[in-house]
Motif scaffolding. Structure first.
Motif, PDB file in Angstrom:
ATOM      1  N   PRO A  35       0.806  -1.232   0.000  1.00  0.00           N
ATOM      2  CA  PRO A  35       0.000   0.000   0.000  1.00  0.00           C
ATOM      3  C   PRO A  35       0.837   1.279   0.000  1.00  0.00           C
ATOM      4  O   PRO A  35       0.429   2.279  -0.579  1.00  0.00           O
ATOM      5  CB  PRO A  35      -0.838  -0.118   1.279  1.00  0.00           C
ATOM      6  CG  PRO A  35      -0.962  -1.586   1.499  1.00  0.00           C
ATOM      7  CD  PRO A  35       0.360  -2.164   1.038  1.00  0.00           C
ATOM      8  N   CYS A  36       2.031   1.228   0.609  1.00  0.00           N
ATOM      9  CA  CYS A  36       2.890   2.410   0.653  1.00  0.00           C
ATOM     10  C   CYS A  36       3.578   2.680  -0.679  1.00  0.00           C
ATOM     11  O   CYS A  36       4.257   3.688  -0.841  1.00  0.00           O
ATOM     12  CB  CYS A  36       3.924   2.275   1.765  1.00  0.00           C
ATOM     13  SG  CYS A  36       5.106   0.935   1.501  1.00  0.00           S
ATOM     14  N   GLY A  37       3.401   1.762  -1.644  1.00  0.00           N
ATOM     15  CA  GLY A  37       3.995   1.937  -2.962  1.00  0.00           C
ATOM     16  C   GLY A  37       5.304   1.188  -3.165  1.00  0.00           C
ATOM     17  O   GLY A  37       5.805   1.107  -4.284  1.00  0.00           O
ATOM     18  N   ILE A  38       5.875   0.645  -2.126  1.00  0.00           N
ATOM     19  CA  ILE A  38       7.113  -0.127  -2.240  1.00  0.00           C
ATOM     20  C   ILE A  38       6.798  -1.455  -2.929  1.00  0.00           C
ATOM     21  O   ILE A  38       5.802  -2.105  -2.637  1.00  0.00           O
ATOM     22  CB  ILE A  38       7.733  -0.378  -0.850  1.00  0.00           C
ATOM     23  CG1 ILE A  38       8.248   0.940  -0.273  1.00  0.00           C
ATOM     24  CG2 ILE A  38       8.847  -1.409  -0.923  1.00  0.00           C
ATOM     25  CD1 ILE A  38       8.773   0.831   1.140  1.00  0.00           C
ATOM     26  N   VAL A  39       7.672  -1.841  -3.841  1.00  0.00           N
ATOM     27  CA  VAL A  39       7.544  -3.131  -4.503  1.00  0.00           C
ATOM     28  C   VAL A  39       8.576  -4.062  -3.880  1.00  0.00           C
ATOM     29  O   VAL A  39       9.757  -3.730  -3.812  1.00  0.00           O
ATOM     30  CB  VAL A  39       7.778  -3.014  -6.029  1.00  0.00           C
ATOM     31  CG1 VAL A  39       7.700  -4.382  -6.692  1.00  0.00           C
ATOM     32  CG2 VAL A  39       6.778  -2.052  -6.650  1.00  0.00           C
TER      33      VAL A  39
END
Length: 160
Positions: free
Chosen positions: A144-148
């Motif tokens: 959800p925080c955008g980290i892959v």
């Protein structure tokens, strides 16, 4: 030092201990490498608090006396959970639980066991390789925080 542990199916009264154990184990296994944003997402999600009340009847626990030290569950051919309390790791409990999971997978008619872990869990690859698992792939997962992050898939052929 190895402990004398017994395995048994979880009962509903174990749910708070299952949640606590899974949370402590996740933190211990992942926080060393996980970005703080990923840890915050995990805390916010509180996945274990919703998961274990739903699946407790599928969970096998390892206990010493009346204390739950580890847990495992399977889903089809997948080892869905394998957690050992951080204070009791490296004492053979994970190996016992992994064997239990593999037996359940075989009894369900599968000839290959599969499991996944995230790239943040630095101890997992060695543990699973020691038990005969080989890397079968990776897949990216966007938090959800955008980290892959990479989710690593491992497999093991089970003896027939």
């Amino acid at each position: 030092m190895k402990l004398a542990v017994q395995t048994r199916r979880a009962v509903e009264a174990d749910v708070p201990a299952l949640i606590d154990l899974a949370q402590r184990s996740w933190l211990s296994g992942n926080c060393e490498m996980a970005p703080i944003e990923a840890v915050r997402d995990w805390i916010t999600d509180d996945f274990e608090s919703t998961r274990y009340p739903e699946i407790w009847h599928k969970v096998t626990v390892a206990e010493h006396g009346s204390r739950i030290l580890g847990l495992t569950s399977t889903d089809g051919r997948e080892v869905a959970d394998l957690w050992v309390h951080p204070s009791f790791q490296r004492r053979g409990i994970g190996s016992i639980l992994l064997r239990v999971a593999e037996e359940e997978i075989q009894l369900a008619g599968h000839h290959t066991a599969r499991l996944c872990y995230t790239e943040y869990n630095v101890a997992a690859p060695r543990f699973y390789r020691t038990h005969g698992y080989t890397k079968a792939g990776r897949s990216p997962e966007t938090l959800p925080c955008g980290i892959v992050r990479d989710v690593v898939v491992m497999e093991k052929k089970l003896n027939s």
